[in-house]
Design a protein around this motif. Structure first.
Motif, mmCIF file in Angstrom:
data_model
loop_
_atom_site.group_PDB
_atom_site.id
_atom_site.type_symbol
_atom_site.label_atom_id
_atom_site.label_comp_id
_atom_site.label_asym_id
_atom_site.label_seq_id
_atom_site.Cartn_x
_atom_site.Cartn_y
_atom_site.Cartn_z
ATOM 1 N N LEU A 155 1.040 -1.194 0.012
ATOM 2 C CA LEU A 155 -0.037 0.079 0.117
ATOM 3 C C LEU A 155 0.798 1.114 0.069
ATOM 4 O O LEU A 155 1.992 1.315 0.798
ATOM 5 C CB LEU A 155 -0.946 -0.170 1.113
ATOM 6 C CG LEU A 155 -1.611 1.271 1.652
ATOM 7 C CD1 LEU A 155 -2.741 1.739 0.581
ATOM 8 C CD2 LEU A 155 -2.212 1.380 3.108
ATOM 9 N N LEU A 156 0.623 2.066 -0.951
ATOM 10 C CA LEU A 156 1.360 3.390 -1.192
ATOM 11 C C LEU A 156 0.531 4.594 -0.569
ATOM 12 O O LEU A 156 -0.393 5.026 -1.143
ATOM 13 C CB LEU A 156 1.663 3.618 -2.389
ATOM 14 C CG LEU A 156 2.867 4.911 -2.615
ATOM 15 C CD1 LEU A 156 4.156 4.656 -2.014
ATOM 16 C CD2 LEU A 156 3.141 4.867 -4.312
ATOM 17 N N VAL A 157 1.018 5.136 0.603
ATOM 18 C CA VAL A 157 0.205 6.119 1.106
ATOM 19 C C VAL A 157 0.538 7.564 0.300
ATOM 20 O O VAL A 157 1.589 8.177 0.723
ATOM 21 C CB VAL A 157 0.540 6.144 2.708
ATOM 22 C CG1 VAL A 157 -0.240 7.344 3.266
ATOM 23 C CG2 VAL A 157 0.103 5.031 3.551
ATOM 24 N N ASN A 158 -0.248 7.745 -0.421
ATOM 25 C CA ASN A 158 0.038 8.913 -1.031
ATOM 26 C C ASN A 158 -1.008 10.055 -1.477
ATOM 27 O O ASN A 158 -1.304 10.975 -2.412
ATOM 28 C CB ASN A 158 0.926 8.777 -2.566
ATOM 29 C CG ASN A 158 -0.233 7.757 -3.369
ATOM 30 O OD1 ASN A 158 -1.404 7.485 -2.929
ATOM 31 N ND2 ASN A 158 0.300 7.211 -4.441
ATOM 32 N N ALA A 159 -2.322 9.722 -0.499
ATOM 33 C CA ALA A 159 -3.504 10.529 -0.548
ATOM 34 C C ALA A 159 -3.799 10.735 0.686
ATOM 35 O O ALA A 159 -3.660 9.932 1.649
ATOM 36 C CB ALA A 159 -4.486 9.911 -1.299
ATOM 37 N N ALA A 160 -4.220 12.014 0.982
ATOM 38 C CA ALA A 160 -4.736 12.378 2.456
ATOM 39 C C ALA A 160 -5.424 11.228 3.259
ATOM 40 O O ALA A 160 -5.762 11.316 4.125
ATOM 41 C CB ALA A 160 -5.175 13.835 2.548
ATOM 42 N N ALA A 161 -6.618 10.751 2.336
ATOM 43 C CA ALA A 161 -7.313 9.797 3.139
ATOM 44 C C ALA A 161 -6.823 8.736 3.491
ATOM 45 O O ALA A 161 -7.314 7.693 4.323
ATOM 46 C CB ALA A 161 -8.616 9.350 1.977
ATOM 47 N N LEU A 162 -5.402 8.370 3.181
ATOM 48 C CA LEU A 162 -4.883 7.258 3.635
ATOM 49 C C LEU A 162 -3.701 7.714 4.888
ATOM 50 O O LEU A 162 -2.958 6.884 5.215
ATOM 51 C CB LEU A 162 -4.059 6.458 2.683
ATOM 52 C CG LEU A 162 -4.723 6.050 1.249
ATOM 53 C CD1 LEU A 162 -3.972 5.534 0.239
ATOM 54 C CD2 LEU A 162 -5.747 4.970 1.827
ATOM 55 N N TYR A 163 -3.707 8.713 5.216
ATOM 56 C CA TYR A 163 -2.812 9.283 6.319
ATOM 57 C C TYR A 163 -3.247 8.862 7.467
ATOM 58 O O TYR A 163 -3.819 9.363 8.369
ATOM 59 C CB TYR A 163 -2.846 11.012 6.419
ATOM 60 C CG TYR A 163 -2.058 11.444 5.225
ATOM 61 C CD1 TYR A 163 -1.416 10.823 4.187
ATOM 62 C CD2 TYR A 163 -2.123 12.941 5.111
ATOM 63 C CE1 TYR A 163 -0.772 11.251 3.076
ATOM 64 C CE2 TYR A 163 -1.704 13.413 3.615
ATOM 65 C CZ TYR A 163 -0.739 12.971 3.072
ATOM 66 O OH TYR A 163 -0.189 13.298 1.909
ATOM 67 N N PHE A 164 -2.841 7.414 7.722
ATOM 68 C CA PHE A 164 -3.317 6.754 9.033
ATOM 69 C C PHE A 164 -2.705 7.596 10.479
ATOM 70 O O PHE A 164 -3.172 7.332 11.337
ATOM 71 C CB PHE A 164 -2.715 5.501 9.016
ATOM 72 C CG PHE A 164 -3.432 4.749 7.846
ATOM 73 C CD1 PHE A 164 -4.659 4.446 7.763
ATOM 74 C CD2 PHE A 164 -2.599 4.086 7.079
ATOM 75 C CE1 PHE A 164 -5.131 3.788 6.578
ATOM 76 C CE2 PHE A 164 -2.923 3.558 5.644
ATOM 77 C CZ PHE A 164 -4.153 3.298 5.630
ATOM 78 N N ASP A 165 -1.577 8.191 10.155
ATOM 79 C CA ASP A 165 -0.871 8.867 11.314
ATOM 80 C C ASP A 165 -1.516 10.042 11.643
ATOM 81 O O ASP A 165 -1.044 10.724 12.575
ATOM 82 C CB ASP A 165 0.690 8.770 11.052
ATOM 83 C CG ASP A 165 1.072 9.551 10.002
ATOM 84 O OD1 ASP A 165 -0.029 9.747 9.296
ATOM 85 O OD2 ASP A 165 2.106 9.917 9.981
ATOM 86 N N ARG A 166 -2.397 10.760 10.767
ATOM 87 C CA ARG A 166 -2.875 12.045 10.957
ATOM 88 C C ARG A 166 -4.255 12.147 11.217
ATOM 89 O O ARG A 166 -4.809 13.173 11.625
ATOM 90 C CB ARG A 166 -2.453 12.700 9.847
ATOM 91 C CG ARG A 166 -0.954 12.965 9.723
ATOM 92 C CD ARG A 166 -0.599 13.765 8.459
ATOM 93 N NE ARG A 166 0.665 13.722 7.930
ATOM 94 C CZ ARG A 166 1.450 14.080 6.895
ATOM 95 N NH1 ARG A 166 0.377 14.740 6.071
ATOM 96 N NH2 ARG A 166 2.651 14.049 6.481
#
Length: 592
Positions: free
Chosen positions: A418-429
């Motif tokens: 999984l490549l986290v490159n969209a804000a909807a995937l910012y699990f730490d934020r």
């Protein structure tokens, strides 16, 4: 300042613009839509592409994968071909403006067009808009300068059909071309001949469009209904009295590009003056017709910065009418003119693509080409991406369906990263509730399953795995493979006991687990030893915005001498109901 010196200055500025754009081809950050367009090429090769509209451009770029494995390098190569189309666009701007004014008027129109910050950044991007600008502008040049030649009018129709095959947004320029043709022909040739030529041009455009799309469709094993695509596009992009996108980006466009709008204003005044002179009235009407594209925001909602590369070429021609004032500029004014261009260029050079290229290098080094993966931007275009493309349009469609999709997708597709490159995937934020509260966020169930089913690997890359707490007694593995216990505790999976560092082959399915200390189970892939790049994968469209999912959530607006925070609809942030949630979840470090 003598007449010769502005002439030389304009020539120097045009050459400087060309040199700067050449540098930006190789340096400027790759936008998510460029990765998406590149991925369509690979989807077509794999037989997965289903849409025949808006995808005919892929046949221009089949050579791109032969040059490099890295998608950033491939996009750069594709931009070089796009630059050829941009050169045609620039020549057509120059030739049309020169015909309406003079030689220097053509130069100022070209410089004004490329000095616009949005055009500077996106005018050479791998997009259908930048490709379609060339045939539209050549069609305009033919209509302005060769109106008395039926073959030229038919050629303009064919070019409009070509542009429409590249992007259906080309239809927005039909009224402009029709008005220019009527102004040029009316009173010079019989009305019946005008009607005949216009109908023939329309027929030529239709035949060209159908021929290109028809030939394109023959390269598909099967495709979805183009009428269904048009229906979805209409609902997602045509205006429904929502001017928030236009208002937000137009505000910054005017602020960063005063030169363009000053020259445009002066050009409009001069064109209006021509209406009072019978001998010049026709040219004045032609010049005003070039402004028709400025009314597109009344019917089209998605006025994002990249669209201005297609919208502004005809409008730039109208700036040539400001040339007489330009010739009377003082040295100080010319310095200010150049300063604004340098300012915009500095903002463009701020964004580089080196971090994106490094991330993709790690992906290709760590995962096999046949791998499936998840992300929000189709960034690894040569791999089989699954799941949502997390643009505003994509997320709006997803939220309209109102159902979670990722649990079933993980079981069916078994992605390996999984490549986290969209804000909807910012699990730490973000937390699930905050993401679901936003109209373009994931549903809480989908956010949770993605968060729980992938663990950090390197930078924005995550791999299948689970963080196992002592309270947990069962987990589900979606992707089969060799898994390692990263520790720090001893982990029991069914009857297997894994010490920290131990590995085990696991099939997809449910497992009983037990641990006395929190342990991380992860797909056994060795990460690079070098540090990952910091910051977001994509910096967004704006120079200093807080960005989320491809559009402005919060922007800084200059109101007199005071900074005011604006919400997503342009209203002051203190009146925005989601302000508290936003402040608690967004990482203010995204301000840049």
């Amino acid at each position: 300042m003598s007449a010769a010196r502005p002439n030389r200055l304009l020539t120097a500025l045009v050459l400087a613009v060309g040199s700067a754009q050449f540098v930006l081809i190789f340096r400027f950050e790759v936008n998510w839509d460029e990765f998406l367009n590149l991925s369509m090429l690979y989807e077509h090769q794999r037989g997965e592409l289903r849409e025949i509209l808006q995808t005919a451009f892929i046949h221009l770029f089949h050579w791109v994968p032969l040059l490099s494995q890295n998608e950033v390098t491939q996009v750069i190569a594709a931009r070089c071909l796009v630059a050829g189309f941009a050169l045609v666009t620039s020549l057509a701007i120059w030739a049309t403006a020169r015909h309406l004014t003079n030689h220097d008027g053509g130069k100022i129109a070209v410089f004004a067009y490329w000095s616009v910050s949005y055009v500077m950044q996106h005018g050479l991007a791998l997009r259908t808009d930048t490709l379609a600008a060339a045939p539209i502008m050549v069609a305009l040049w033919l209509t302005v300068t060769r109106w008395q030649d039926m073959r030229a009018i038919l050629g303009a129709g064919l070019l409009l059909g070509l542009a429409s095959a590249l992007t259906i947004k080309a239809v927005f320029f039909m009224p402009m071309l029709l008005i220019v043709a009527l102004v040029q022909m009316w009173g010079r040739i019989p009305v019946t001949q005008i009607l005949c030529w216009v109908l023939l041009a329309g027929l030529a455009a239709t035949c060209a469009f159908l021929a290109i799309i028809g030939l394109h469709s023959l390269t598909f094993n099967g495709f979805d209904s183009p009428l269904a695509f048009l229906d979805r596009t209409k609902d997602a992009t045509l205006q429904a009295r929502d001017y928030s996108i236009f208002r937000s980006y137009a505000l910054y466009g005017v602020f960063h590009n005063p030169l363009f709008f000053v020259l445009l204003f002066i050009g409009v005044i001069r064109a209006l003056e021509q209406l009072a002179t019978p001998a010049a009235r026709r040219m004045g009407l032609v010049s005003l017709a070039l402004l028709v594209p400025l009314f597109v925001p009344l019917v089209y909602r998605d006025m994002y910065p990249y669209f201005y590369a297609l919208l502004l070429p005809p409008v730039a021609v109208a700036t040539a009418y400001g040339l007489n004032t330009f010739q009377r500029f003082s040295h100080v004014t010319v310095a200010v003119l150049v300063a604004f261009w340098v300012w915009n260029l500095g903002n463009a050079l701020y964004q580089s693509n080196g971090h994106q290229a490094r991330i993709l290098d790690v992906v290709h080094q760590s995962f096999a080409p046949e791998s499936t993966y998840l992300d929000g931007r189709s960034m690894v275009s040569s791999y089989a991406k699954r799941g949502l493309f997390m643009s505003t349009w994509g997320m709006t469609d997803y939220r309209a369906q109102g159902r979670a999709i990722y649990t079933d997708l993980l079981r069916r597709e078994t992605p390996v990263f999984l490549l986290v490159n969209a804000a909807a995937l910012y699990f730490d934020r973000f937390n699930p509730e905050a993401v679901e509260a936003h109209p373009h966020g994931l549903l809480a169930e989908d956010f949770t399953v993605l968060h729980d089913s992938f663990v950090p690997f390197w930078g924005p890359i995550r791999v299948p795995g689970r963080v196992v707490d002592p309270e947990m007694d069962a987990i589900e593995i979606f992707t089969p493979g060799l898994y390692a216990n990263r520790g720090p505790g001893i982990l029991t999976i069914d009857e297997m006991t894994l010490d920290p560092g131990a590995e085990a082959m696991l099939d997809a399915g449910h497992y009983r687990v037990k641990t006395l200390n929190t342990s991380t189970l992860a797909l056994a892939v060795n990460p690079p030893t070098e540090a990952a790049p910091k910051g977001p994968v994509f910096h967004g469209f704006m120079y200093a915005p807080f960005t989320l999912s491809g559009g402005p959530l919060v922007m800084l607006s200059l109101s007199k001498t005071r900074l005011t925070l604006l919400g997503p609809t342009g209203s002051k942030l203190r009146k925005w109901p989601e302000f508290r949630t936003f402040v608690n979840t967004v990482n203010l470090g995204l301000l840049h």
